[in-house]
Design an enzyme around this catalytic site. Structure first.
Site, mmCIF file in Angstrom:
data_model
loop_
_atom_site.group_PDB
_atom_site.id
_atom_site.type_symbol
_atom_site.label_atom_id
_atom_site.label_comp_id
_atom_site.label_asym_id
_atom_site.label_seq_id
_atom_site.Cartn_x
_atom_site.Cartn_y
_atom_site.Cartn_z
ATOM 1 N N ARG A 70 -7.744 -23.627 24.755
ATOM 2 C CA ARG A 70 -8.709 -22.628 25.212
ATOM 3 C C ARG A 70 -9.896 -23.365 25.803
ATOM 4 N NH1 ARG A 70 -12.294 -24.769 22.792
ATOM 5 N NH2 ARG A 70 -13.621 -23.115 23.573
ATOM 6 N N GLY A 71 -10.812 -22.578 26.400
ATOM 7 C CA GLY A 71 -11.912 -23.179 27.161
ATOM 8 C C GLY A 71 -11.518 -23.171 28.632
ATOM 9 N N ALA A 72 -12.428 -22.694 29.478
ATOM 10 C CA ALA A 72 -12.075 -22.416 30.872
ATOM 11 C C ALA A 72 -11.482 -23.627 31.614
ATOM 12 C CB ALA A 72 -13.302 -21.869 31.600
ATOM 13 N N ARG A 112 -4.489 -15.308 30.621
ATOM 14 C CA ARG A 112 -5.838 -14.859 30.230
ATOM 15 C C ARG A 112 -6.582 -14.483 31.519
ATOM 16 N NH1 ARG A 112 -9.043 -18.204 25.817
ATOM 17 N NH2 ARG A 112 -10.020 -16.161 25.516
ATOM 18 N N GLN A 216 -15.100 -20.721 17.122
ATOM 19 C CA GLN A 216 -15.049 -21.972 17.893
ATOM 20 C C GLN A 216 -16.242 -22.870 17.568
ATOM 21 O OE1 GLN A 216 -14.571 -18.893 19.176
ATOM 22 N NE2 GLN A 216 -13.143 -18.904 20.884
ATOM 23 N N ASP A 257 -17.198 -19.073 31.789
ATOM 24 C CA ASP A 257 -15.807 -18.819 32.170
ATOM 25 C C ASP A 257 -15.686 -18.338 33.610
ATOM 26 O OD1 ASP A 257 -15.832 -18.637 29.089
ATOM 27 O OD2 ASP A 257 -13.734 -18.900 29.677
ATOM 28 N N LYS A 268 -18.462 -16.669 26.518
ATOM 29 C CA LYS A 268 -18.042 -16.144 25.219
ATOM 30 C C LYS A 268 -18.959 -15.014 24.739
ATOM 31 C CE LYS A 268 -15.189 -16.937 23.297
ATOM 32 N NZ LYS A 268 -14.011 -16.077 23.484
HETATM 33 O O1 MRU Z 1 -12.013 -17.780 24.274
HETATM 34 P P1 MRU Z 1 -12.318 -19.202 24.603
HETATM 35 O O2 MRU Z 1 -12.450 -20.075 23.399
HETATM 36 O O3 MRU Z 1 -11.369 -19.768 25.640
HETATM 37 O O4 MRU Z 1 -13.753 -19.137 25.283
HETATM 38 C C1 MRU Z 1 -14.333 -20.316 25.744
HETATM 39 C C2 MRU Z 1 -15.722 -20.124 26.227
HETATM 40 O O5 MRU Z 1 -16.225 -19.037 26.317
HETATM 41 C C3 MRU Z 1 -16.441 -21.344 26.676
HETATM 42 O O6 MRU Z 1 -17.812 -21.204 26.456
HETATM 43 C C4 MRU Z 1 -16.211 -21.518 28.179
HETATM 44 O O7 MRU Z 1 -14.833 -21.523 28.458
HETATM 45 C C5 MRU Z 1 -16.807 -22.759 28.698
HETATM 46 S S1 MRU Z 1 -15.846 -24.129 28.094
HETATM 47 C C6 MRU Z 1 -16.235 -25.511 28.802
#
Ligand code: MRU
Length: 367
Positions: A70-72, A112, A216, A257, A268
């Protein structure tokens, strides 16, 4: 998805039920071994360092959907490697199944909806495919996936320097979710800035929101910071207002994201509330994200698709129901922070201070 042995490239020092210790500078949330893509299962950190091995594009899609990765930025990189698996399965040995390959790419895209990095990476894959023969595709897509991963590493480093330079020494920072090595290809976005600021002695310590419902912040951000001996204090999201009122925090620093053409930023769930609180208490608010997170086709944040995840993620904790029987839950995974609440958007191209459409266009061109 199958299980995999730990890979070379991650400095595992110890592992166990309650203690996983690593050299965070060597951590990559995913590893390509030439045949398959393996992910650290982020759902099981920090208790266990467990790898999940994906041999098909469908398995990669599932890993993204189920939050193994996970994470963009990490999602975008994973999709690019997933496309390599798809190309091998669909095009090798004269199979010539481009329709099947495009369906695999669509499946990856459906995993996603909010992080635009996923679509950005798949658009690059599709553009490459349009120029090359079936025989060339597997090797060309492998080179592309590697390039996308390496570009992210480099972008993280540039953003870290740009972002840290904005921070006047002496105060703490507050961050949200996880934006570090686990969420990207490199040292992280917001957490990369925090790392650099700590090394430059610009920050006294870090506060991290626990970040319900996936935790997270409590599980991943705290884990990453502890590995580097950067002092981290967890708070429940509900404690943020009181913390910001103390004056201890100089900047709230978050990732993104998707950033629209006027600077409105999806991140998030809970980020928008933090931005409101920061403005109320005179605390500055920084968004850190690479160009792959900027979507200049959307004039503002109202067009950003917001993922809604299952109610059970809120009603339960660690697999056990905690909510009163009969209660329902609303579980949007992201929210949109209006650009007017953001003091700086830090990208690898530079900093957009007090972002608006004109200032964003100066760095990123038109939509
Ligand atoms: O649902 P997630 O854990 O994928 O959400 C991640 C986030 O919201 C992060 O803040 C975002 O992707 C930036 S990560 C470098």
């Amino acid at each position: 998805m199958g299980e995999a042995a730990p890979h070379v490239g991650i400095g595992v020092e110890s592992r166990g039920e309650s203690e996983v210790s690593v050299d965070i500078n060597q951590v990559s949330s995913m590893c390509w071994d030439g045949l398959a893509l393996s992910f650290i299962d982020q759902r099981r950190l920090p208790a266990e360092l467990h790898w999940v091995r994906c041999e098909t594009a469908t398995a990669v899609s599932q890993a993204i959907r189920e939050m193994v990765v996970r994470g963009a930025p990490a999602i975008g990189i994973a999709a690019a490697w997933g496309a390599v698996l798809a190309a091998r399965a669909r095009l090798c040995d004269g199979r010539g199944d481009r329709i099947g390959l495009l369906a695999d790419l669509d499946e990856l895209a459906a995993s996603r909806p909010t992080a635009v990095n996923l679509f950005w990476a798949l658009d690059r894959v599709r553009a490459a495919l349009a120029r090359i023969s079936d025989a060339e595709a597997p090797a060309a897509l492998e080179a592309l996936a590697r390039a996308i991963h390496e570009e992210d590493v480099a972008m993280n480093r540039r953003m870290a320097e740009f972002g840290a330079a904005l921070i006047e020494p002496g105060k703490a920072v507050l961050t949200h979710c996880n934006t570090g090595a686990l969420a990207t290809g490199g040292i992280g976005t917001a957490l990369g800035v925090i790392r650099a600021a700590w090394q430059q002695q610009r920050i006294s310590d870090v506060y991290a929101d626990e970040t319900r419902p996936w935790l997270q912040g409590a599980r991943l951000t705290a884990w990453e910071l502890v590995q580097e001996s950067i002092p981290v204090t967890l708070i429940c999201e509900g404690a943020a207002a009181s913390l910001l009122r103390t004056g201890r925090v100089g900047w709230v620093i978050v990732g993104a994201d998707r950033i629209a053409a006027n600077g409105d930023t999806a991140n998030k769930i809970g980020t928008y509330g933090l931005a409101v609180l920061a403005r109320r208490h005179g605390v500055r608010f920084m968004v850190v994200a690479p160009g792959s997170t900027v979507d200049m086709t959307l004039p503002d944040g109202s067009g950003i698709p917001i993922e809604e995840r299952p109610e059970d993620e809120v009603l339960s904790l660690a697999g056990r129901r905690i909510a009163a029987p009969g209660a329902r839950a609303w579980n949007p995974s992201f929210d949109v922070t209006p650009a007017e609440l953001i003091d700086a958007i830090v990208t690898e191209r530079g900093v957009v201070a007090s972002p608006d459409a004109a200032r964003m266009a100066r760095l990123f061109g038109g939509g």
